[in-house]
Design an enzyme around this catalytic site. Sequence first.
Site, PDB file in Angstrom:
ATOM      1  N   ASP A   1       0.845  -1.191   0.000  1.00 33.73           N
ATOM      2  CA  ASP A   1       0.000   0.000   0.000  1.00 33.73           C
ATOM      3  C   ASP A   1       0.885   1.247   0.000  1.00 33.73           C
ATOM      4  OD1 ASP A   1      -2.363   1.467   0.121  1.00 33.73           O
ATOM      5  OD2 ASP A   1      -2.335   1.528   2.309  1.00 33.73           O
TER       6      ASP A   1
ATOM      7  N   HIS B   1       2.667   3.626  -8.894  1.00 36.38           N
ATOM      8  CA  HIS B   1       2.476   2.202  -9.174  1.00 36.38           C
ATOM      9  C   HIS B   1       3.700   1.613  -9.861  1.00 36.38           C
ATOM     10  CE1 HIS B   1      -1.593   2.459  -7.811  1.00 36.38           C
ATOM     11  NE2 HIS B   1      -1.937   3.324  -8.744  1.00 36.38           N
TER      12      HIS B   1
ATOM     13  N   LEU C   1      10.647 -20.768  -5.185  1.00 37.48           N
ATOM     14  CA  LEU C   1       9.749 -19.794  -4.558  1.00 37.48           C
ATOM     15  C   LEU C   1       8.396 -19.847  -5.242  1.00 37.48           C
ATOM     16  CD1 LEU C   1       9.140 -17.330  -2.717  1.00 37.48           C
ATOM     17  CD2 LEU C   1      10.050 -15.873  -4.547  1.00 37.48           C
TER      18      LEU C   1
END
Length: 202
Positions: A10, A27, A121
């Site tokens: 955020d 962003h 991962l």
Amino acid sequence: MMQHLACVMDGNRRWAASRRIPTLFGHKQGVDAVKTVAAFCLKRGIPHLSLYTFSLENFKRSFEEKSYLFNLIDEVVQQVTHDLVEQGVRIRFIGDRSFFPESLQTTCAAIEQATAHATRLELNILFCYGGRQEILSSVKKIAHEVAAGTLLPDEITQDHIQQNLWMPPHTPDPDLIIRTGAVHRMSNFLLFQSAYSELIFF
């Protein structure tokens, strides 16, 4: 040893506003944060990473911002697929796929297939995701089993709920959830899975 790190990424828009640059550039900065945390997990041997990238509530944002985000995700995913395969990263997109923009559905499916055999991962991209909606979806599936007579109400357990969530059933609950952006709330993120997670906000 930590098995699962989860992050609510955020603050991108506030980061841009504080620097008096267009919101959309915030962003773009968030993409670099994704690369950084994935590299951290690979270095530390953390096998599961979940990133909250776009919530169902985010559909309330402007058409311009949503279009930019969808195009950015599409562009970045295509750019990094080869590197992810080389590094042993498996990508999964977790969320309500009925909300996925058509332009992204093919891209998402392609990268999931390309990275399906990676084992270092597992990177879960929570996209068009909501924790309440995930639980509701699981409950509906179980209700259909009960209605079909294949499951009795007294036989329903927590495992039944977890097996029907959007997150892969084998994924351990997050050991640690980190939220950036100076907001201290969960915002509908992994509500079922976070019951015993440690939380850090900054």
